[in-house]
Design an enzyme around this catalytic site. Structure first.
Site, PDB file in Angstrom:
ATOM      1  N   CYS A  59       0.842  -1.197   0.000  1.00 26.63           N
ATOM      2  CA  CYS A  59       0.000   0.000   0.000  1.00 26.63           C
ATOM      3  C   CYS A  59       0.881   1.251   0.000  1.00 26.63           C
ATOM      4  O   CYS A  59       1.992   1.239   0.523  1.00 26.63           O
ATOM      5  CB  CYS A  59      -0.904  -0.002   1.236  1.00 26.63           C
ATOM      6  SG  CYS A  59      -2.049   1.403   1.276  1.00 26.63           S
ATOM      7  N   ASP A  61       0.448   3.729   1.724  1.00 26.09           N
ATOM      8  CA  ASP A  61       0.408   4.298   3.072  1.00 26.09           C
ATOM      9  C   ASP A  61       1.819   4.627   3.587  1.00 26.09           C
ATOM     10  O   ASP A  61       2.717   3.783   3.528  1.00 26.09           O
ATOM     11  CB  ASP A  61      -0.278   3.292   4.017  1.00 26.09           C
ATOM     12  CG  ASP A  61      -0.645   3.919   5.346  1.00 26.09           C
ATOM     13  OD1 ASP A  61       0.266   4.433   6.034  1.00 26.09           O
ATOM     14  OD2 ASP A  61      -1.835   3.910   5.703  1.00 26.09           O
ATOM     15  N   ARG A  63       2.994   4.796   6.346  1.00 25.51           N
ATOM     16  CA  ARG A  63       3.463   4.077   7.536  1.00 25.51           C
ATOM     17  C   ARG A  63       3.947   2.664   7.228  1.00 25.51           C
ATOM     18  O   ARG A  63       4.282   1.912   8.133  1.00 25.51           O
ATOM     19  CB  ARG A  63       2.326   4.030   8.571  1.00 25.51           C
ATOM     20  CG  ARG A  63       1.852   5.412   8.995  1.00 25.51           C
ATOM     21  CD  ARG A  63       0.500   5.354   9.674  1.00 25.51           C
ATOM     22  NE  ARG A  63      -0.542   4.871   8.765  1.00 25.51           N
ATOM     23  CZ  ARG A  63      -1.813   4.673   9.111  1.00 25.51           C
ATOM     24  NH1 ARG A  63      -2.183   4.913  10.350  1.00 25.51           N
ATOM     25  NH2 ARG A  63      -2.686   4.235   8.235  1.00 25.51           N
ATOM     26  N   HIS A 115      -2.151  -4.071   4.949  1.00 30.39           N
ATOM     27  CA  HIS A 115      -1.905  -3.681   6.339  1.00 30.39           C
ATOM     28  C   HIS A 115      -3.226  -3.397   7.040  1.00 30.39           C
ATOM     29  O   HIS A 115      -4.149  -2.830   6.435  1.00 30.39           O
ATOM     30  CB  HIS A 115      -0.970  -2.474   6.426  1.00 30.39           C
ATOM     31  CG  HIS A 115      -1.545  -1.203   5.888  1.00 30.39           C
ATOM     32  ND1 HIS A 115      -2.001  -0.188   6.694  1.00 30.39           N
ATOM     33  CD2 HIS A 115      -1.773  -0.791   4.615  1.00 30.39           C
ATOM     34  CE1 HIS A 115      -2.466   0.796   5.931  1.00 30.39           C
ATOM     35  NE2 HIS A 115      -2.346   0.460   4.672  1.00 30.39           N
ATOM     36  N   CYS A 118      -5.868  -0.074   6.969  1.00 30.04           N
ATOM     37  CA  CYS A 118      -5.715   0.478   5.616  1.00 30.04           C
ATOM     38  C   CYS A 118      -6.881   1.415   5.298  1.00 30.04           C
ATOM     39  O   CYS A 118      -8.049   0.992   5.288  1.00 30.04           O
ATOM     40  CB  CYS A 118      -5.646  -0.648   4.590  1.00 30.04           C
ATOM     41  SG  CYS A 118      -5.365  -0.043   2.905  1.00 30.04           S
TER      42      CYS A 118
END
Ligand code: CO
Length: 227
Positions: A59, A61, A63, A115, A118
């Protein structure tokens, strides 16, 4: 995508962004110096070419930094990231990454890593008009529809959300295995193996969903035979 349920620490974003922007180049010089102190040929060797063992599809993302969570140095993982780690059959971008990774880089392992927490999956769970994102998130809504019986039987919303994250990873692994490049390479060379993982933002730990690659491949070949 930030999940509204998981706000980050309060901060003045404009000020932080401005300071960080200046700091990034200093960080970079320090990072390069540290590698050179350890191995003076670090960058010149890497510049000769890449021969990564892994293709990581994750992803976007912020993080979930791919190589960092796997503890891998540059050169080990070929990486593709998008919102909610999707491998859409008609997405030239993702398909090109898989083909290049398999045919030209000879990666041994392909990892689809979702994750928990998400934002893309959370957004797909809401019946809301999200503009351009609708088409993208429809992929996840399709997965919800495919697995509606299992998901709707989970009373706890947070648990249902976690399960959808996992089911999305399973389905994206199937999309990777469906490609002719993966099937042909595996049959002729014995690799790559496709794995489904979930990264847990709360613990920093990776979980292998053990998708049963061989069995999945056999099932897929009954329908998507591309030898
Ligand atoms: Co995400």
């Amino acid at each position: 995508m930030d999940d509204a349920a998981q706000p980050g620490p309060p901060r003045d974003k404009a000020e932080t962004a401005s300071n960080l922007y200046e700091q990034v180049f200093e960080n970079n010089r320090r990072w390069a110096r540290a590698h050179l102190e350890n191995d003076p040929g670090f960058f010149t060797k890497l510049a000769l070419g890449q021969d990564p063992e892994f293709l990581f599809i994750g992803c976007s993302d912020s993080r979930v930094p791919a190589s960092e969570v796997m503890g891998l140095r540059p050169g080990r993982a070929f990486v593709h990231r998008n919102v909610a780690n999707l491998v859409v059959n008609t997405d030239l971008n993702a398909q090109a990454v898989v083909q290049f990774g398999v045919e030209h880089l000879d990666v041994r392992h392909i990892i689809v890593c979702g994750h928990y927490g998400c934002g893309g999956v959370a957004a797909a769970m809401q019946s809301r008009d999200l503009g351009l994102l609708n088409g993208w998130l429809r992929e996840i809504r399709d997965i919800y529809r495919l697995h509606a019986a299992e998901l709707d039987a989970i009373a706890d919303r947070a648990e249902r959300y976690r399960r959808l994250v996992e089911l999305n990873v399973h389905e994206q692994c199937i999309n990777v295995i469906k490609t002719s490049w993966v099937q042909q390479s595996y049959l002729s060379k014995g690799f790559p193996t496709v794995h489904g993982w979930v990264y847990d933002l709360d613990t920093g730990l990776l979980k292998d969903l053990k998708i049963g690659f061989e069995e999945r491949l056999r099932g897929i070949r009954e329908i998507y035979h591309l030898e």
